[in-house]
Structure formats: structure tokens, C-alpha cells
Design a protein around this motif. Structure first.
Motif, PDB file in Angstrom:
ATOM      1  N   ARG A   1       0.767  -1.246   0.000  1.00 25.53           N
ATOM      2  CA  ARG A   1       0.000   0.000   0.000  1.00 25.53           C
ATOM      3  C   ARG A   1       0.798   1.297   0.000  1.00 25.53           C
ATOM      4  N   VAL A   2       2.110   1.256   0.008  1.00 22.95           N
ATOM      5  CA  VAL A   2       2.918   2.475   0.077  1.00 22.95           C
ATOM      6  C   VAL A   2       3.781   2.583  -1.172  1.00 22.95           C
ATOM      7  N   GLY A   3       3.903   3.801  -1.690  1.00 23.67           N
ATOM      8  CA  GLY A   3       4.679   4.038  -2.895  1.00 23.67           C
ATOM      9  C   GLY A   3       6.176   4.066  -2.635  1.00 23.67           C
ATOM     10  N   LEU A   4       6.955   3.777  -3.667  1.00 21.63           N
ATOM     11  CA  LEU A   4       8.407   3.724  -3.531  1.00 21.63           C
ATOM     12  C   LEU A   4       8.990   5.070  -3.129  1.00 21.63           C
ATOM     13  N   GLY A   5       8.498   6.153  -3.729  1.00 20.30           N
ATOM     14  CA  GLY A   5       9.031   7.472  -3.402  1.00 20.30           C
ATOM     15  C   GLY A   5       8.854   7.814  -1.937  1.00 20.30           C
ATOM     16  N   SER A   6       7.693   7.502  -1.387  1.00 22.72           N
ATOM     17  CA  SER A   6       7.435   7.749   0.033  1.00 22.72           C
ATOM     18  C   SER A   6       8.371   6.923   0.905  1.00 22.72           C
ATOM     19  N   TRP A   7       8.576   5.666   0.519  1.00 25.98           N
ATOM     20  CA  TRP A   7       9.462   4.806   1.284  1.00 25.98           C
ATOM     21  C   TRP A   7      10.899   5.305   1.237  1.00 25.98           C
ATOM     22  N   VAL A   8      11.373   5.701   0.073  1.00 27.56           N
ATOM     23  CA  VAL A   8      12.752   6.182  -0.051  1.00 27.56           C
ATOM     24  C   VAL A   8      12.960   7.422   0.814  1.00 27.56           C
ATOM     25  N   LEU A   9      11.999   8.340   0.803  1.00 32.50           N
ATOM     26  CA  LEU A   9      12.109   9.538   1.633  1.00 32.50           C
ATOM     27  C   LEU A   9      12.133   9.165   3.109  1.00 32.50           C
ATOM     28  N   PHE A  10      11.215   8.304   3.521  1.00 33.89           N
ATOM     29  CA  PHE A  10      11.182   7.885   4.922  1.00 33.89           C
ATOM     30  C   PHE A  10      12.486   7.200   5.318  1.00 33.89           C
ATOM     31  N   SER A  11      12.964   6.286   4.486  1.00 36.36           N
ATOM     32  CA  SER A  11      14.145   5.497   4.860  1.00 36.36           C
ATOM     33  C   SER A  11      15.382   6.369   5.011  1.00 36.36           C
ATOM     34  N   GLY A  12      15.546   7.351   4.136  1.00 41.41           N
ATOM     35  CA  GLY A  12      16.709   8.230   4.237  1.00 41.41           C
ATOM     36  C   GLY A  12      16.677   9.096   5.480  1.00 41.41           C
ATOM     37  N   VAL A  13      15.514   9.677   5.774  1.00 40.06           N
ATOM     38  CA  VAL A  13      15.389  10.521   6.969  1.00 40.06           C
ATOM     39  C   VAL A  13      15.495   9.673   8.228  1.00 40.06           C
ATOM     40  N   TRP A  14      14.895   8.484   8.209  1.00 43.19           N
ATOM     41  CA  TRP A  14      14.930   7.612   9.383  1.00 43.19           C
ATOM     42  C   TRP A  14      16.356   7.177   9.696  1.00 43.19           C
ATOM     43  N   ALA A  15      17.095   6.784   8.696  1.00 43.81           N
ATOM     44  CA  ALA A  15      18.480   6.383   8.935  1.00 43.81           C
ATOM     45  C   ALA A  15      19.274   7.528   9.558  1.00 43.81           C
ATOM     46  N   THR A  16      19.027   8.747   9.083  1.00 46.53           N
ATOM     47  CA  THR A  16      19.769   9.908   9.564  1.00 46.53           C
ATOM     48  C   THR A  16      19.404  10.286  10.996  1.00 46.53           C
ATOM     49  N   LEU A  17      18.116  10.308  11.290  1.00 45.50           N
ATOM     50  CA  LEU A  17      17.658  10.809  12.591  1.00 45.50           C
ATOM     51  C   LEU A  17      17.488   9.725  13.652  1.00 45.50           C
ATOM     52  N   VAL A  18      17.413   8.465  13.227  1.00 41.27           N
ATOM     53  CA  VAL A  18      17.177   7.405  14.203  1.00 41.27           C
ATOM     54  C   VAL A  18      18.323   6.384  14.218  1.00 41.27           C
ATOM     55  N   TYR A  19      18.579   5.732  13.098  1.00 41.20           N
ATOM     56  CA  TYR A  19      19.571   4.657  13.147  1.00 41.20           C
ATOM     57  C   TYR A  19      20.963   5.156  13.503  1.00 41.20           C
ATOM     58  N   PHE A  20      21.460   6.156  12.812  1.00 47.71           N
ATOM     59  CA  PHE A  20      22.829   6.606  13.058  1.00 47.71           C
ATOM     60  C   PHE A  20      23.024   7.065  14.509  1.00 47.71           C
ATOM     61  N   PRO A  21      22.121   7.876  15.073  1.00 46.64           N
ATOM     62  CA  PRO A  21      22.293   8.261  16.484  1.00 46.64           C
ATOM     63  C   PRO A  21      22.218   7.084  17.454  1.00 46.64           C
ATOM     64  N   VAL A  22      21.229   6.186  17.263  1.00 47.24           N
ATOM     65  CA  VAL A  22      21.088   5.067  18.196  1.00 47.24           C
ATOM     66  C   VAL A  22      22.327   4.171  18.141  1.00 47.24           C
ATOM     67  N   ALA A  23      22.866   3.943  16.951  1.00 46.51           N
ATOM     68  CA  ALA A  23      24.090   3.151  16.836  1.00 46.51           C
ATOM     69  C   ALA A  23      25.235   3.813  17.596  1.00 46.51           C
ATOM     70  N   ALA A  24      25.290   5.146  17.549  1.00 44.26           N
ATOM     71  CA  ALA A  24      26.323   5.866  18.297  1.00 44.26           C
ATOM     72  C   ALA A  24      26.113   5.740  19.802  1.00 44.26           C
ATOM     73  N   TRP A  25      24.861   5.746  20.249  1.00 37.20           N
ATOM     74  CA  TRP A  25      24.579   5.595  21.688  1.00 37.20           C
ATOM     75  C   TRP A  25      25.055   4.252  22.215  1.00 37.20           C
TER      76      TRP A  25
END
Length: 404
Positions: free
Chosen positions: A114-138
Motif C-alpha cells: 500500500r505504500v509508494g516507492l518514493g514515500s518509502w525512499v524519503l522515509f528510509s533516508g530521513v529515518w536512517a539519519t535521525l534514528v539509526y545513526f544516532p542510536v548506533a552511536a549511543w
């Protein structure tokens, strides 16, 4: 500078972990309906592209705190584009990159059909930046979770390969994204059956294969590597048994989908703890995870959220179980192994903190993406099949008799 045996093993482990994301694409692709296989697999492949680029540009730099550096995450500018990285560090950079890729790809299972590729790509890039990278650093890069034991005077938090960073992080994000995306058309028990059990089996096999490198890629001693190997074999094996037992007790016919899911549940649970449990306790952990996940996947129908491929029921639930289990059974410091409640305390704090942070920030990101793109594909595209309408490809191109 010559390659050391440790370097060679980490290189090999990087290749093992890299194959896990295409394996995940096959696993997820087999679980969806035939008209959205391409879309589902493309979510995993696109995550490899987006996150791989971001990791090299600034993700690795955010992933650790340099000496004297503190704050939310490492500075993205201290080593932008890996310009300042020493050649001897590049193997570690690559090993970290494949973890970031598969963590992001895991989330996509919550939004199948049910979700388009463009929406997913935008979400995944922002999520990696604001969530994954910081949590990995913690947790791994010198941040507050890694130093929590010293702060509180307890044993240090244990997270070998990502119970918090990978599985709880992705599972909480998947829940937030699924809530914002809403339910699939016709959502309900038995309404969206997997189209290919062979694909699911191949995908699960590749995940298990790669998980050996996932858990043991940084092992430095033979005994440690051997223990990790045995536990990475034993826990998912017990997970299969646990899941099948639950199905039989509930009067369901046991099948390959359940067995494969039980293996994944066991693998997730052992991820943080493979180097810190005796094999017998790893077996018990896998059995518990298989039991719990078999029940947890039904929550979406009772609670009304559509986590399409059970990212919450497998990764979040088993990640929490595996991380907290260490507080009871970890060598020396577990409550039942001669320790006190100190390890359980810091494990609980890390679990709750990562889960809450990932869910809240992921929810905000998902809502922002929905405002910008609509997030979901139009109803007619969902009804007609995302693959043909949105991608111009079909998983199986059958020739007509006239063409043959």
C-alpha cells in the motif's frame, strides 16, 4: 600494512551480512501477494542504495563519538565522505554499512501492498539519519547507553549485534509507520496470504546463513567465535520448535511459514546475547522467542494495526526478549548466574529508551512524509496491483500459448 586474520574474517562477515538484505527481499517477497512482489523487494533493494550512500557521506561519521565529542550523535561533518578516514578503518566502515542497510530494510515489511516507492525512499533516508545513526552511536559508538554501566555503577549494557540498535529500533519504527499508513484494503485474518513458500524458505535460509557473520564478525578469539556460532545455530533451531509447538497446541496445522518465522524469532533473540549465554540458555531463549512471537503476530488483528509482515511481532518482540533475557542468564552478571539486578536494570533502560525514541521520531517522520507525498498509493493502484501500475514489472511474466 598486512591483513590480519581478524581483518579477513570481518571482510567475509561483511559479505555474509550484505547477502542478508537480498535474502530479506526474498523472504518479504514470498510473504506478499503476487501483485506486489516487485514493490516489496524493491523496498529492500532501495534501502541498500539510499542508506549505503548516506553511510559513506555522513552516517559513519555520526555513528561514533570522537575523543572529546559529545551530544546527540557524532558530528556528520567530522569525516564527511570518509575523507579523513584512515585506510586501516575502512573494513570497519564497510561492516557497519551493511548493518545500517538491513536495519532500514526491515521496517518495510510493515507497509506491504500500500505504500509508494518514493514515500518509502524519503522515509528510509530521513529515518536512517535521525534514528539509526544516532542510536548506533549511543550503543556502540561511545554514547550514553554504552557508558550507562559506568554511570550507574552496574555492569555495562550488552548488545553484541543489535538487539536494541537493529531489532527494537526497526520494530518500533515499523509500528509507527504502519499506524500512519493505515490498514490494507480488506485487512483481516487470512485476507492476504503469502504467494510463494519457496521464496520465503530461500529468504529465511539466506538470513540464517548471513546471521553467522552478523553475530560473529567482530569476534577476536576462537572460543568466543565458537560460542557465538553454536548459539546462532541453537537459538533459531529452538525457535522453530517453539513456534510449531504453539501452532499444534492451538489446533493449527504446522507449516513452513511458521517454522521459518520461528527461526527468525530465535535469530533476533540471540542477536544481542550470542557471546554471553551458555548454549543451554540459548536454546531456552530460542524456545521462549518462538513461543512468544507465534502469539505476538496475532496482536495486529486484536489491536487493529496492520503490520503486514509482522515486523513488530518478530523483531520488536524477540528483540526485547533477547535483550532483557541477558539480565537473568548472562555469564557472571545475570540474576540467575551469580549477579545482581544491575545488568537487568541497564538492559531495561536501554530497551525502553531505544523503543520510545524510535517510535516517537519515526511517527513524526512518517506523518511528515504523509503530508508531503500522501504515503499510500491511490486506491485504484492498490486494487489493481502496485507492481504493474507503479513499476511496470511483474514477478512472474507468463507467456501466452500463442507466443510460445
Amino acid at each position: 600494512m598486512e591483513l590480519t586474520p581478524q581483518d579477513v574474517w570481518t571482510l567475509a562477515s561483511t559479505a555474509l551480512v550484505l547477502i542478508m538484505t537480498p535474502g530479506l527481499a526474498l523472504f518479504y517477497g514470498g510473504l506478499v501477494r503476487v501483485r506486489s512482489v516487485v514493490n516489496m523487494m524493491l523496498f529492500s533493494v532501495s534501502a541498500m542504495g539510499v542508506v549505503g550512500v548516506l553511510w559513506i557521506l555522513f552516517g559513519y561519521s555520526m555513528n561514533y563519538f570522537a575523543e572529546g565529542e559529545s551530544g546527540f550523535a557524532g558530528s556528520p561533518f567530522k569525516d564527511f565522505g570518509l575523507i579523513a578516514t584512515a585506510p586501516a578503518d575502512f573494513i570497519g566502515v564497510g561492516f557497519g554499512a551493511v548493518f545500517a542497510m538491513i536495519t532500514t530494510a526491515l521496517i518495510s515489511g510493515a507497509i506491504a501492498d500500500r505504500v509508494g516507492l518514493g514515500s518509502w525512499v524519503l522515509f528510509s533516508g530521513v529515518w536512517a539519519t535521525l534514528v539509526y545513526f544516532p542510536v548506533a552511536a549511543w550503543v556502540w559508538g561511545g554514547g550514553w547507553i554504552q557508558n550507562l554501566g559506568g554511570t550507574l555503577g552496574t555492569p555495562d549494557v550488552i548488545d553484541l549485534a543489535g538487539g536494541t540498535v537493529i531489532h527494537i529500533n526497526a520494530g518500533a519504527a515499523a509500528l509507527a509507520l504502519a499506524l500512519v499508513a493505515g490498514k490494507r484494503l480488506g485487512f483481516g485474518p487470512g485476507s492476504h496470504k503469502p504467494h510463494s513458500i519457496p521464496l520465503v524458505t530461500i529468504g529465511a535460509a539466506l538470513l540464517w546463513f548471513g546471521w553467522i557473520g552478523f553475530n560473529s564478525g567482530l569476534a577476536t578469539e576462537t572460543g568466543e567465535a565458537g560460542l557465538i556460532l553454536v548459539n546462532t545455530l541453537g537459538a533459531p533451531a529452538a525457535g522453530i520448535v517453539g513456534w510449531i509447538i504453539v501452532d499444534v497446541l492451538r489446533g493449527k496445522k504446522p507449516g513452513v511459514i511458521g517454522a521459518a518465522s520461528g527461526a527468525v524469532g530465535g535469530l533476533v533473540a540471540i542477536t544481542p546475547s550470542a557471546a554471553n549465554l551458555a548454549p543451554v540458555w540459548a536454546l531456552l531463549l530460542g524456545l521462549v522467542a518462538g513461543f512468544a512471537c507465534a502469539f505476538a503476530i496475532e496482536w495486529k488483528y486484536r489491536l487493529g494495526y496492520d503490520d503486514s509482515l509482522d515486523v513488530v511481532g518478530l523483531h520488536l518482540v524477540a528483540g526485547v526478549i533477547g535483550s532483557l533475557y541477558l539480565g537473568f542468564f548472562a555469564f557472571d552478571d545475570g540474576l540467575f548466574m551469580g549477579g545482581d539486578a544491575g545488568l537487568l536494570l541497564v538492559q531495561t533502560i536501554s530497551v525502553v529508551a531505544v523503543m520510545a525514541y524510535s517510535f516517537v521520531v519515526s511517527l513524526i517522520i512518517a506523518l511528515a512524509v504523509k503530508m508531503l507525498t500522501g504515503l499510500r498509493v491511490p486506491v485504484e493502484v492498490e486494487e489493481g496491483g502496485i507492481d504493474a501500475v507503479a513499476h511496470g514489472e511483474e514477478a512472474y511474466a507468463y507467456e501466452s500459448p500463442a507466443v510460445r
